[in-house]
Motif scaffolding. Structure first.
Motif, PDB file in Angstrom:
ATOM      1  N   PRO A 178       0.797  -1.225   0.000  1.00 50.64           N
ATOM      2  CA  PRO A 178       0.000   0.000   0.000  1.00 50.64           C
ATOM      3  C   PRO A 178       0.831   1.277   0.000  1.00 50.64           C
ATOM      4  N   ALA A 179       1.973   1.273   0.693  1.00 52.24           N
ATOM      5  CA  ALA A 179       2.824   2.469   0.732  1.00 52.24           C
ATOM      6  C   ALA A 179       3.501   2.717  -0.609  1.00 52.24           C
ATOM      7  N   ILE A 180       3.589   1.677  -1.436  1.00 53.80           N
ATOM      8  CA  ILE A 180       4.265   1.789  -2.736  1.00 53.80           C
ATOM      9  C   ILE A 180       3.286   2.177  -3.849  1.00 53.80           C
ATOM     10  N   VAL A 181       2.127   1.504  -3.899  1.00 53.66           N
ATOM     11  CA  VAL A 181       1.190   1.727  -5.018  1.00 53.66           C
ATOM     12  C   VAL A 181      -0.083   2.459  -4.591  1.00 53.66           C
ATOM     13  N   GLY A 182      -0.227   2.739  -3.295  1.00 55.11           N
ATOM     14  CA  GLY A 182      -1.456   3.357  -2.794  1.00 55.11           C
ATOM     15  C   GLY A 182      -2.410   2.304  -2.258  1.00 55.11           C
ATOM     16  N   TYR A 183      -3.176   2.683  -1.244  1.00 52.51           N
ATOM     17  CA  TYR A 183      -4.058   1.742  -0.540  1.00 52.51           C
ATOM     18  C   TYR A 183      -5.095   1.115  -1.471  1.00 52.51           C
ATOM     19  N   GLY A 184      -5.738   1.962  -2.282  1.00 52.00           N
ATOM     20  CA  GLY A 184      -6.802   1.452  -3.159  1.00 52.00           C
ATOM     21  C   GLY A 184      -6.286   0.459  -4.182  1.00 52.00           C
ATOM     22  N   LYS A 214       4.745  -0.269 -13.707  1.00 52.64           N
ATOM     23  CA  LYS A 214       5.357   1.071 -13.780  1.00 52.64           C
ATOM     24  C   LYS A 214       4.295   2.144 -13.554  1.00 52.64           C
ATOM     25  N   GLN A 215       3.147   1.966 -14.187  1.00 55.42           N
ATOM     26  CA  GLN A 215       2.054   2.931 -14.064  1.00 55.42           C
ATOM     27  C   GLN A 215       1.571   3.026 -12.603  1.00 55.42           C
ATOM     28  N   LEU A 216       1.546   1.883 -11.905  1.00 55.65           N
ATOM     29  CA  LEU A 216       1.112   1.840 -10.510  1.00 55.65           C
ATOM     30  C   LEU A 216       2.170   2.385  -9.550  1.00 55.65           C
ATOM     31  N   GLY A 217       3.427   2.455 -10.013  1.00 56.82           N
ATOM     32  CA  GLY A 217       4.513   2.884  -9.142  1.00 56.82           C
ATOM     33  C   GLY A 217       5.189   1.738  -8.405  1.00 56.82           C
ATOM     34  N   VAL A 237       7.227  -0.365  -9.802  1.00 56.53           N
ATOM     35  CA  VAL A 237       8.614  -0.298 -10.276  1.00 56.53           C
ATOM     36  C   VAL A 237       8.917   1.135 -10.708  1.00 56.53           C
ATOM     37  N   SER A 238      10.199   1.505 -10.658  1.00 58.90           N
ATOM     38  CA  SER A 238      10.594   2.861 -11.052  1.00 58.90           C
ATOM     39  C   SER A 238      10.645   3.015 -12.567  1.00 58.90           C
ATOM     40  N   ARG A 239      11.041   1.938 -13.255  1.00 58.58           N
ATOM     41  CA  ARG A 239      11.092   1.959 -14.716  1.00 58.58           C
ATOM     42  C   ARG A 239      10.824   0.557 -15.246  1.00 58.58           C
ATOM     43  N   SER A 240      10.294   0.510 -16.462  1.00 58.02           N
ATOM     44  CA  SER A 240      10.066  -0.757 -17.154  1.00 58.02           C
ATOM     45  C   SER A 240      10.821  -0.693 -18.485  1.00 58.02           C
ATOM     46  N   PHE A 241      11.435  -1.812 -18.881  1.00 54.83           N
ATOM     47  CA  PHE A 241      12.323  -1.809 -20.051  1.00 54.83           C
ATOM     48  C   PHE A 241      11.832  -2.783 -21.117  1.00 54.83           C
ATOM     49  N   GLY A 242      12.170  -2.458 -22.364  1.00 54.12           N
ATOM     50  CA  GLY A 242      11.723  -3.253 -23.513  1.00 54.12           C
ATOM     51  C   GLY A 242      12.323  -4.644 -23.574  1.00 54.12           C
TER      52      GLY A 242
END
Length: 275
Positions: A164-170, A188-191, A193-198
């Motif tokens: 929850p502290a990383i991506v938010g409670y909801g 990545k969108q949720l937060g 991970v800091s980055r996503s790679f191809g």
């Protein structure tokens, strides 16, 4: 260096302060066996105490990061807690769960930053592990699932406390209740991970550069930053400020500070002593 059944430690580049810790059961998609839970804290403690280590990169051998707790391990936990006395059986099960939790919490107890580099599956216990890491990166085609609800258990090794502290409670509630699979790009969108790679190659190179950059900084300031952030997570702002004031009153006036200022004025790279 100690040999492990489920892990491997590598220093890929001579004289580098970056060490790699691999989950090493590729034929089982790096599922977490009982051996893992005894070996993982030992491996992290050895890296923590090694003065040549400034940063740890955690990844999985093969095509997957971690497919969760080995079903055999889950079975052995429930068998071990069998007892005619429900209270004693429950107490033993609680001790077993705490033992498994301690293995994951060992990531936070390691003073050196731990960077998760995730490809393929990161499911169940894999999410417990990465949420305890300090920084997370993944490939676009990595996939994640807080899977425990589908196995009729409540996730108990840290995901419900740390996610929850990383991506938010909801978002954490939705992921944990549905157990749905989500992609590296959604992570990545949720937060998460800091980055996503191809590609894995692209991720490995980026993580190498980031880890080497962190490893080149003052080890006192890096370990202090990790320690203060972790402690402040469970404190009010006022308590956190008081804690960092006390921390810096002990650590701030160091040879590292003198060297950092000297290097800056001389326009050169600083060189810090081992920790």
């Amino acid at each position: 260096m100690e040999k492990f059944k489920t892990l491997e430690i590598l220093q890929k580049t001579p004289n580098s302060r970056v060490f790699h810790l691999y989950l090493n059961r590729p034929s089982h998609r790096n599922a977490l066996s009982r051996d893992f839970f005894s070996e993982f804290p030992k491996a992290l403690a050895s890296l923590d105490q090694n003065p040549n280590v400034n940063v740890v990169v955690l990844s999985g051998v093969g095509n997957h990061f971690c497919s969760g707790i080995d079903l055999g391990t889950l079975g052995s936990i429930s068998e071990n807690s069998d007892s005619d006395d429900r209270g004693r059986g429950g107490e033993k099960l609680r001790r077993n769960i705490k033992y498994l939790q301690d293995a994951v919490t060992a990531i936070e107890l390691c003073r050196k930053p731990v960077i998760a580099s995730i490809q393929g599956a990161c499911i169940g216990g894999g999410i417990d592990i990465v949420t305890a890491c300090d920084i997370r990166y993944c490939t676009d085609d990595a996939f994640f699932s807080v899977k425990e609800v589908d196995l009729a258990i409540t996730a108990d090794l840290g995901t419900l406390q740390r996610l929850p502290a990383i991506v938010g409670y909801g978002n954490a509630m939705e992921l944990a209740l549905t157990g749905r699979r989500f992609s590296g790009s959604e992570a990545k969108q949720l937060g998460l991970v800091s980055r996503s790679f191809g590609s894995k190659e692209e991720m490995d190179e980026a993580v190498r550069l980031i880890a080497e950059d962190i490893a080149s900084k003052s080890p006192l300031s890096v370990t202090g930053t990790k320690a203060v952030l972790l402690r402040s997570r469970d404190m009010s702002v006022e308590q956190g400020l008081d804690y960092v004031a006390t921390w810096n009153s002990a650590m701030l006036l160091s040879d590292d500070l003198t060297e950092a200022i000297s290097a800056y004025t001389q326009k050169r790279k600083p060189v810090f002593a081992k920790l």
